[in-house]
Design a protein around this motif. Structure first.
Motif, short mmCIF file in Angstrom:
data_model
loop_
_atom_site.label_atom_id
_atom_site.label_comp_id
_atom_site.label_asym_id
_atom_site.label_seq_id
_atom_site.Cartn_x
_atom_site.Cartn_y
_atom_site.Cartn_z
N SER A 251 0.74 -1.25 -0.09
CA SER A 251 0.02 -0.03 -0.08
C SER A 251 0.75 1.43 0.14
CB SER A 251 -1.01 -0.05 1.13
OG SER A 251 -0.26 -0.17 2.39
N ILE A 252 1.96 1.38 0.67
CA ILE A 252 2.76 2.39 0.77
C ILE A 252 3.78 2.59 -0.51
CG2 ILE A 252 5.12 3.26 1.95
CD1 ILE A 252 3.64 2.21 4.53
N GLY A 253 3.98 1.49 -1.15
CA GLY A 253 4.45 1.24 -2.58
C GLY A 253 3.85 2.17 -3.35
N PHE A 254 2.40 1.69 -3.54
CA PHE A 254 1.60 2.44 -4.46
C PHE A 254 1.41 3.82 -4.29
CE2 PHE A 254 -0.04 -1.64 -5.94
CZ PHE A 254 0.31 -1.46 -7.37
N ALA A 255 1.39 4.26 -2.94
CA ALA A 255 0.93 5.80 -2.21
C ALA A 255 2.15 6.57 -2.79
CB ALA A 255 1.05 5.64 -0.66
N TYR A 256 3.53 6.10 -2.64
CA TYR A 256 4.57 7.07 -2.88
C TYR A 256 4.99 6.89 -4.40
CZ TYR A 256 5.05 8.74 1.83
OH TYR A 256 4.98 9.38 2.97
N SER A 257 4.99 5.81 -4.98
CA SER A 257 5.49 5.61 -6.33
C SER A 257 4.79 6.26 -7.49
CB SER A 257 6.04 4.08 -6.55
OG SER A 257 4.52 3.15 -6.73
N THR A 258 3.41 5.81 -7.38
CA THR A 258 2.50 6.17 -8.45
C THR A 258 2.37 7.81 -8.86
OG1 THR A 258 0.78 4.98 -7.22
CG2 THR A 258 -0.31 6.49 -9.05
N PRO A 259 2.51 8.94 -7.83
CA PRO A 259 2.72 10.01 -8.39
C PRO A 259 4.02 10.50 -9.12
CG PRO A 259 2.00 10.13 -6.07
CD PRO A 259 2.50 8.67 -6.43
N LYS A 260 5.13 9.73 -8.66
CA LYS A 260 6.21 9.74 -9.80
C LYS A 260 6.41 8.94 -10.87
CE LYS A 260 8.46 9.05 -5.03
NZ LYS A 260 9.42 8.34 -4.23
N ALA A 261 5.77 7.77 -10.67
CA ALA A 261 5.38 7.15 -11.88
C ALA A 261 4.80 7.71 -13.27
CB ALA A 261 5.03 5.57 -11.92
N LEU A 262 3.81 8.52 -12.72
CA LEU A 262 2.97 9.17 -13.63
C LEU A 262 3.74 10.19 -14.58
CD1 LEU A 262 -0.38 9.62 -11.46
CD2 LEU A 262 -0.01 8.07 -13.33
N SER A 263 4.74 10.76 -14.01
CA SER A 263 5.66 11.42 -14.79
C SER A 263 5.85 10.83 -16.09
CB SER A 263 6.75 12.12 -13.93
OG SER A 263 7.71 10.94 -13.84
N ILE A 264 6.02 9.89 -16.35
CA ILE A 264 6.35 9.23 -17.68
C ILE A 264 5.41 9.45 -18.67
CG2 ILE A 264 6.46 7.03 -18.77
CD1 ILE A 264 8.89 7.45 -16.78
N PHE A 265 3.91 9.81 -18.38
CA PHE A 265 3.00 10.14 -19.17
C PHE A 265 2.93 11.61 -19.38
CE2 PHE A 265 0.89 6.49 -16.52
CZ PHE A 265 1.49 5.42 -17.68
N PHE A 266 3.65 12.40 -18.83
CA PHE A 266 3.25 13.62 -18.83
C PHE A 266 3.62 14.38 -20.19
CE2 PHE A 266 3.50 14.79 -13.68
CZ PHE A 266 2.50 14.04 -13.73
N LYS A 267 4.58 14.07 -20.90
CA LYS A 267 5.04 14.36 -22.05
C LYS A 267 3.81 14.42 -23.12
CE LYS A 267 8.72 15.22 -25.34
NZ LYS A 267 8.87 16.68 -25.00
N ASP A 268 3.47 13.03 -23.18
CA ASP A 268 2.31 12.93 -24.03
C ASP A 268 0.93 13.41 -23.63
OD1 ASP A 268 4.36 10.52 -24.38
OD2 ASP A 268 2.83 10.13 -25.89
N ILE A 269 0.79 13.69 -22.33
CA ILE A 269 -0.52 14.24 -21.87
C ILE A 269 -0.34 15.86 -22.25
CG2 ILE A 269 -1.82 15.05 -19.98
CD1 ILE A 269 -1.10 12.50 -18.58
N GLN A 270 0.72 16.24 -22.07
CA GLN A 270 1.12 17.88 -22.33
C GLN A 270 0.76 18.19 -23.89
OE1 GLN A 270 4.84 18.99 -21.38
NE2 GLN A 270 4.78 21.09 -21.86
N GLU A 271 1.17 17.05 -24.74
CA GLU A 271 1.04 17.43 -26.18
C GLU A 271 -0.45 17.11 -26.61
OE1 GLU A 271 3.68 14.82 -27.88
OE2 GLU A 271 5.43 16.06 -27.42
N ASP A 272 -1.13 16.08 -25.96
CA ASP A 272 -2.40 15.91 -26.15
C ASP A 272 -3.38 16.79 -25.75
OD1 ASP A 272 -4.76 14.49 -27.13
OD2 ASP A 272 -4.54 12.93 -25.60
N LEU A 273 -3.12 17.62 -24.60
CA LEU A 273 -4.11 18.39 -24.04
C LEU A 273 -3.75 19.88 -24.24
CD1 LEU A 273 -5.08 16.64 -20.72
CD2 LEU A 273 -6.26 16.33 -22.95
N GLY A 274 -2.48 20.16 -24.58
CA GLY A 274 -1.94 21.51 -24.78
C GLY A 274 -1.57 22.38 -23.55
N ALA A 275 -1.02 21.50 -22.51
CA ALA A 275 -0.63 22.01 -21.23
C ALA A 275 0.71 22.49 -21.16
CB ALA A 275 -0.97 21.09 -20.11
N SER A 276 1.05 23.65 -20.23
CA SER A 276 2.52 23.99 -20.03
C SER A 276 3.05 22.98 -19.08
CB SER A 276 2.55 25.31 -19.51
OG SER A 276 1.95 25.45 -18.29
#
Length: 489
Positions: free
Chosen positions: A37-62
């Motif tokens: 449970s702690i593993g998911f709690a702390y690693s999920t916000p970090k691991a989500l950064s892998i998707f940020f570039k594609d989300i940024q391009e798809d949604l037009g965010a800074s």
């Protein structure tokens, strides 16, 4: 005078009539559940950064807008601490972790259908953050019920869940991103996070011994609380206990910890993007997080073993400050790392420093507050930390937007974290010096050195010394007269 003295020393006294944690048995199974449970709690916000570039391009965010996703998720996870603590006191850790796992799964599934950045703030940030909050606080609380002597080791093993999960989630997310896109990846990640429900099922409540003295003391304390304050005030205090601000050691811990939290996560969020900006291939950039997590997973239990030694445990607050200084120094040196080989070296040292801090961060709070007061203390700490957690990554992203260079965010984070570590070291020297001086004035005799007691920290030794000196382990203030927290399921 005794009231003031006991307040200063953050007492969570132990007494012969109190429940003694088993320090083993089913507790190790609980540690496995907490690890998940702690593993998911702390690693999920970090691991989500892998998707940020594609989300940024798809949604037009800074850069700053995209950084708010992890920032809101972490802030809600911390801000919900008091609510989670109250729910754990009422229902126990097991059902709260199960509900948290369900919320995490639902948040990722709903986020996969998002069409705007605000929608992701609500689904991932708010709903997901609440789920992670339930997982984190309930897991930490039940560990403090099962362990005392071996608590640093148990905390280190449980907190090692974060790097272990980050180690495989980062490359897995990169693989899923290539095959399914960020939407399909979030859908799969939501299904994986339902494993937190399984982790919660492992958290069997602690069975209290049938000790008439304990029951009599608990009933007497409960009646005193109700008659003295009334139910409304008692419930409000359980939600947010402001009496901790009278404790000097708690204030020192809170200030240093808040400075660390402000700069802790931005380097992780932007590490992959920084590596890509230096010409590193995307998969190799994602592996930097895995390298950090791989090192971190060994550092946390190792730090727990070191902290449990008779040489370090009496000085665990200083050890915590040193870990923060080491972590901050790594970030200050990062902008000098241009090649992939040097970035790997940075990831290794980052993993060492980050792992040391998070292996000690809650153990030091338990050391100051003790088992009885820890659930309320961690709730107060996390709700305060939500503000630097919320502002840290977006502030770093704003620096990138302004200067179009990542090095300034590493300089900012490194300087803030190192300052926090130095503050902890210096102020704890002052704090323990004042404790000795106040104890000598109270007893009217030269103070005794409490650092020579094996197997306990300096704060715990101070509490034991106070109990022996005064004969009454209970703080006469009604604020500290709550019975120990137990699970009810």
């Amino acid at each position: 005078m005794f009231f003031l003295f006991s307040r200063i020393m953050s007492p969570a006294p132990t007494d012969a009539t109190e429940y003694k944690p088993p320090d083993g048995g089913w507790g190790w199974v609980v540690v496995v559940g907490a690890h998940i449970s702690i593993g998911f709690a702390y690693s999920t916000p970090k691991a989500l950064s892998i998707f940020f570039k594609d989300i940024q391009e798809d949604l037009g965010a800074s850069y700053s807008e995209i950084a708010w996703i992890s920032s809101i998720m972490l802030a809600v996870m911390y801000a919900g601490g008091p609510v989670s603590s109250v729910l754990v006191k009422r229902f126990g850790s097991r059902p709260i972790v199960i509900v948290g796992g369900l919320m995490c799964g639902v948040s990722m599934v709903t986020a996969s259908f998002g069409r705007s950045i605000v929608y992701l703030y609500l689904s991932i940030g708010i709903i997901g953050g609440c789920g992670l909050c339930f997982n984190l606080n309930a897991s930490l609380t039940i560990i403090s019920k099962y362990f005392l002597t071996k608590r640093p080791l148990a905390n280190g093993l449980a907190m090692a869940g974060s790097p272990v999960f980050l180690c495989f989630l980062a490359p897995l997310n990169q693989f899923l991103l290539g095959d399914f896109g960020w939407r399909g990846s979030l859908l799969i990640l939501g299904g994986m996070m339902l494993n937190c429900c399984v982790a919660g099922a492992l958290m069997r409540p602690v069975t209290l011994p049938c000790n008439p003295a304990v029951q009599k003391n608990t009933e007497k304390t409960s009646k005193h609380n109700v008659s003295k304050k009334g139910r409304c005030r008692s419930n409000a205090r359980k939600f947010l206990d402001l009496s901790f601000f009278k404790d000097r050691g708690f204030i020192i811990y809170l200030i240093g910890n808040t400075m660390f939290i402000f700069g802790a996560y931005a380097p992780i969020v932007f590490l992959s993007a920084y590596a890509v900006s230096q010409g590193v291939e995307e998969y190799s950039a994602a592996y930097l997080l895995s390298i950090m997590g791989f090192v971190d997973m060994f550092v946390r239990p190792g730090t727990g073993l070191i902290a449990n030694s008779k040489w370090i445990r009496p000085r665990i607050q200083y050890f915590f400050g040193f870990a923060m200084v080491f972590n901050g120094a790594c970030h200050l040196l990062c902008p000098m790392m241009k090649s992939y080989a040097f970035l790997v070296g940075y990831a290794v040292f980052f993993g060492i420093g980050f792992g040391m801090v998070f292996a000690l961060i809650f153990e030091c709070l338990m050391d100051l507050m003790g088992n009885q007061r820890f659930p309320s203390a961690v709730g107060l700490v996390t709700i305060i930390e939500c503000f630097p957690m919320l502002l840290g990554p977006p502030t770093a992203g704003l620096l990138v937007d302004i200067f179009q260079d990542y090095k300034y965010l590493f300089f900012m984070c490194g300087a803030v974290i190192m300052s926090g570590g130095l503050f902890l070291i210096i102020m704890n020297i002052y704090h323990y010096h004042m404790l000795e001086k106040e104890k000598a004035e109270h007893n009217g005799a030269p103070s005794q050195n409490v650092e020579n007691q094996d197997g306990v920290s300096l704060s715990e030794a101070q509490r034991e010394s106070t109990t022996q000196t005064n004969g009454d382990p209970q703080d006469p203030s009604p604020d500290d007269s709550e019975p120990d927290v137990t699970d009810h399921f």
